[in-house]
Write an enzyme that holds these catalytic residues in place. Sequence first.
Site, short mmCIF file in Angstrom:
data_model
loop_
_atom_site.label_atom_id
_atom_site.label_comp_id
_atom_site.label_asym_id
_atom_site.label_seq_id
_atom_site.Cartn_x
_atom_site.Cartn_y
_atom_site.Cartn_z
N PHE A 87 58.17 25.56 10.64
CA PHE A 87 58.24 24.43 9.70
C PHE A 87 58.67 23.17 10.46
CE2 PHE A 87 59.33 28.33 7.33
CZ PHE A 87 58.26 28.35 6.44
N LEU A 88 58.05 22.94 11.62
CA LEU A 88 58.47 21.82 12.46
C LEU A 88 57.92 20.50 11.94
CD1 LEU A 88 57.82 23.20 16.06
CD2 LEU A 88 59.79 23.54 14.57
N CYS A 110 48.17 19.06 11.11
CA CYS A 110 48.53 20.12 10.17
C CYS A 110 48.01 19.88 8.76
CB CYS A 110 50.05 20.30 10.14
SG CYS A 110 50.70 20.90 11.70
#
Length: 442
Positions: free
Chosen positions: A155-156, A269
């Site tokens: 979850f960067l 993403c």
Amino acid sequence: MGSRIAVFGTGYLGATHAACMAELGHEVIGVDVDESKLAKLAAGEAPFFEPGLDEVLQANIDAGRLNFTSSYAEAAEFADIHFIGVATPQRRGEFAADVNFVDSVVATLAPLLTRPSVIFGKSTVPVGTAARLGAMARELSSLGDAVEVAWNPEFLREGFAVKDTLHPDRIVLGVDVMTPGRAEEAAREVYADILAEGVPFLVTDRETAELVKTAANAFLATKISFINAMAEVCEAAGADVSELADAIGYDARIGRRFLNAGIGFGGGCLPKDIRAFMARAGELGANQALTFLREVDSINMRRRTRMMEMTREVAGGSLIGARVAVLGAAFKPDSDDIRDSPALNIAGQIQLQGASVTVYDPKAIENSRTLFPTLGYAADVREACDGADITLVLTEWEEFRRLEPAYLDSIVRQRRIIDGRNCLDQAKWRGAGWEYRGVGRR
């Protein structure tokens, strides 16, 4: 005593994860097929810009806890715990994710394993991938059930990746619930220091873990597109979307974060992940559940065209011969990532309308020049704005937020600024005699 860990893929996710696992005291080997990337990393330098990462890399290389190799055999011999951090880009010509790189890691690694091992996937993958890879690993390895595949999504946030790895808001682990092995135990060992801080640790099935990442990204994308849809309504009604966002953001159920209207989301993403999610739902026969994501995607892409149109309006109806300064190329500040960058997409659209476009970004110029060689590039703000008819702020770098109108007054040809991120003080710019336009602002 730390664990011995191999991390496959040394791109954004893999390099950060490898460095941070070493920072936690583990012995880590980073694996990649790209020798030039490995050489850079071995010298303590990340092949991309991420605040604080070079220091963590260098410290752990110097401490002897972090090494890099292109040899899968070396990694299989060295480690009992393996993390997959390779890319899952959008497939050419379709919405679905390309999981070839992930498949390739398991197909190459599994036959080389000689002792019980856990393979943790971190890459964002379509739901069902982990179960398929688990079966593949058991089949290809002589160890059978002693090789486990579990999923541990990342979850960067780019710009905060080191902090997000070492101090996450939660750790999610998906295990094979039919034949549970030592994946949970291994994860608790790897993340012992983080868990000691009281970070929530959620253990679930692999399918739920895969969906957690995809669902989180779909929700964030929806939130951004929602406020951008409100910006469209505000522009039509003469209202102010920033004040609207402040007001609804006080509601704890809604929250103010990610409610910033502007030119929409980009990066490696959100755009690809929501498209892959739609594609996977279709394969599962649940495509009606995610039809709203098409509108989320379409609102997002519409922001880019709208910004080009707004620039043309400010230019007086035609961009032919106009000189446009674009401040920002990265998809977000504190990053040099230009994947699906709205800023660069807009710069390209404006150029196609006949304008002369000059771009400046504190970190992303090199990457931008490679991808968009026909745009003009500047070494600093003043060079970019020299003789500009219109100045666009498209990435909210602190350097641009702090700009003073007087700094540009004598350089630009016309004092007209479009704030694509609503990050400037409009009263200050208007008070200094500039024509200011924001997104969904009065």
